[in-house]
Design a protein around this motif. Sequence first.
Motif, mmCIF file in Angstrom:
data_model
loop_
_atom_site.group_PDB
_atom_site.id
_atom_site.type_symbol
_atom_site.label_atom_id
_atom_site.label_comp_id
_atom_site.label_asym_id
_atom_site.label_seq_id
_atom_site.Cartn_x
_atom_site.Cartn_y
_atom_site.Cartn_z
ATOM 1 N N PRO A 28 0.803 -1.226 0.000
ATOM 2 C CA PRO A 28 0.000 0.000 0.000
ATOM 3 C C PRO A 28 0.832 1.272 0.000
ATOM 4 N N ILE A 29 0.532 2.157 -0.927
ATOM 5 C CA ILE A 29 1.128 3.489 -0.962
ATOM 6 C C ILE A 29 0.162 4.403 -1.706
ATOM 7 N N ALA A 30 -0.131 5.546 -1.118
ATOM 8 C CA ALA A 30 -1.050 6.506 -1.728
ATOM 9 C C ALA A 30 -0.265 7.504 -2.572
ATOM 10 N N PRO A 31 -0.860 8.012 -3.645
ATOM 11 C CA PRO A 31 -0.170 9.012 -4.472
ATOM 12 C C PRO A 31 0.305 10.217 -3.664
ATOM 13 N N ASN A 32 -0.519 10.664 -2.683
ATOM 14 C CA ASN A 32 -0.127 11.811 -1.860
ATOM 15 C C ASN A 32 1.082 11.483 -0.988
ATOM 16 N N THR A 33 1.162 10.231 -0.530
ATOM 17 C CA THR A 33 2.320 9.809 0.267
ATOM 18 C C THR A 33 3.585 9.883 -0.570
ATOM 19 N N TYR A 34 3.495 9.406 -1.800
ATOM 20 C CA TYR A 34 4.646 9.463 -2.714
ATOM 21 C C TYR A 34 5.072 10.905 -2.964
ATOM 22 N N ARG A 35 4.102 11.775 -3.246
ATOM 23 C CA ARG A 35 4.435 13.168 -3.561
ATOM 24 C C ARG A 35 4.984 13.898 -2.339
ATOM 25 N N SER A 36 4.444 13.586 -1.151
ATOM 26 C CA SER A 36 4.957 14.209 0.073
ATOM 27 C C SER A 36 6.402 13.803 0.311
ATOM 28 N N TYR A 37 6.690 12.530 0.069
ATOM 29 C CA TYR A 37 8.060 12.042 0.249
ATOM 30 C C TYR A 37 9.010 12.754 -0.704
ATOM 31 N N LYS A 38 8.571 12.994 -1.931
ATOM 32 C CA LYS A 38 9.433 13.636 -2.919
ATOM 33 C C LYS A 38 9.728 15.089 -2.552
ATOM 34 N N ARG A 39 8.824 15.711 -1.765
ATOM 35 C CA ARG A 39 9.031 17.112 -1.391
ATOM 36 C C ARG A 39 9.973 17.273 -0.208
ATOM 37 N N ILE A 40 10.219 16.189 0.535
ATOM 38 C CA ILE A 40 11.087 16.270 1.714
ATOM 39 C C ILE A 40 12.542 16.389 1.264
ATOM 40 N N PRO A 41 13.266 17.431 1.707
ATOM 41 C CA PRO A 41 14.673 17.563 1.303
ATOM 42 C C PRO A 41 15.519 16.425 1.869
ATOM 43 N N ILE A 42 16.467 15.952 1.088
ATOM 44 C CA ILE A 42 17.335 14.850 1.496
ATOM 45 C C ILE A 42 18.608 15.412 2.111
ATOM 46 N N SER A 43 18.937 14.948 3.314
ATOM 47 C CA SER A 43 20.140 15.425 3.989
ATOM 48 C C SER A 43 21.368 14.740 3.406
#
Length: 210
Positions: A28-43
Motif C-alpha cells: 500500500p502506498i497513496a499518491p499523496n504519500t509518494y508526492r509528500s516524500y518527494k518534497r522532503i529535502p534529502i540530507s
Amino acid sequence: MIVAYIDDHREEFGVEPICSVLTEHGTPIAPNTYRSYKRIPISAAELEEAYLVDAVITLWRKNNELYGIRKMWWAMRRAGYRVGRDQVGRLMRIAGVQGVRRGEHRTVTTTRTQTAPRHPDLLKRGWNTPTKPDTWWVADFTYVWTLTGFVYVSFVTDVYSRRILGWRVMGSKETALVASALSQALATRHRQDAQFTSTGLVHHSDAGSQ
C-alpha cells in the motif's frame, strides 16, 4: 525502493495507476504519500547512506547473493568503503538482503526443468536483429523488496525500442503474473495503433518452469 520504482515508471504509466496496482497487491502506498516524500529535502547523511545501500546491493549481487554481514563487511572494506561491521548489518537490513545459510531457502524466480515442454529459441540472442518495433518482445519477471516484504514484477519489453509495453505486480508467482503483463502489452499497442496486429511477432521468455 517503492519510490524509486514509481520514479522509473511514472512517465509511462502515471503515479496514480502505479500506486493503485501496488496497493492492490499488498504494497500500500497513496499518491499523496509518494508526492509528500518527494518534497522532503534529502540530507547529506541520508544521501551518503543511500549510496552505501546501493554499494551493498551491487556487491551482494556480484557475489551471487551469498554474502552475510561478515563477508559483506570485508567486501566493502576491500572496495574502499570505510564502514563498520554493525553499519554493514544495518545497511543490509535496509536493502532487504541477507546471506545464505546452510539449509536455508533462497528465493529463485527462474527454475529450469529439463522434462518440461520447451519451445525453441527463435532469438538466439540476436538482440540487434530487429529493424522496427513489434518484431520481438521479450518477457521476464523478478522480485522487488519493499517495506512489507517482496513482490514479483513481470514485464514485456520490445527489443527494438527497449520500451516496457506491459507490466504486472503480484505477491506470488502465478500464471496471471506473466499473462496479464502480455495482455497489457497487447492492449498498449492496440490503444496506440488501431491497426496493430501480432501477426509475425515473436514473444520470447526464458526456459523457466514457472
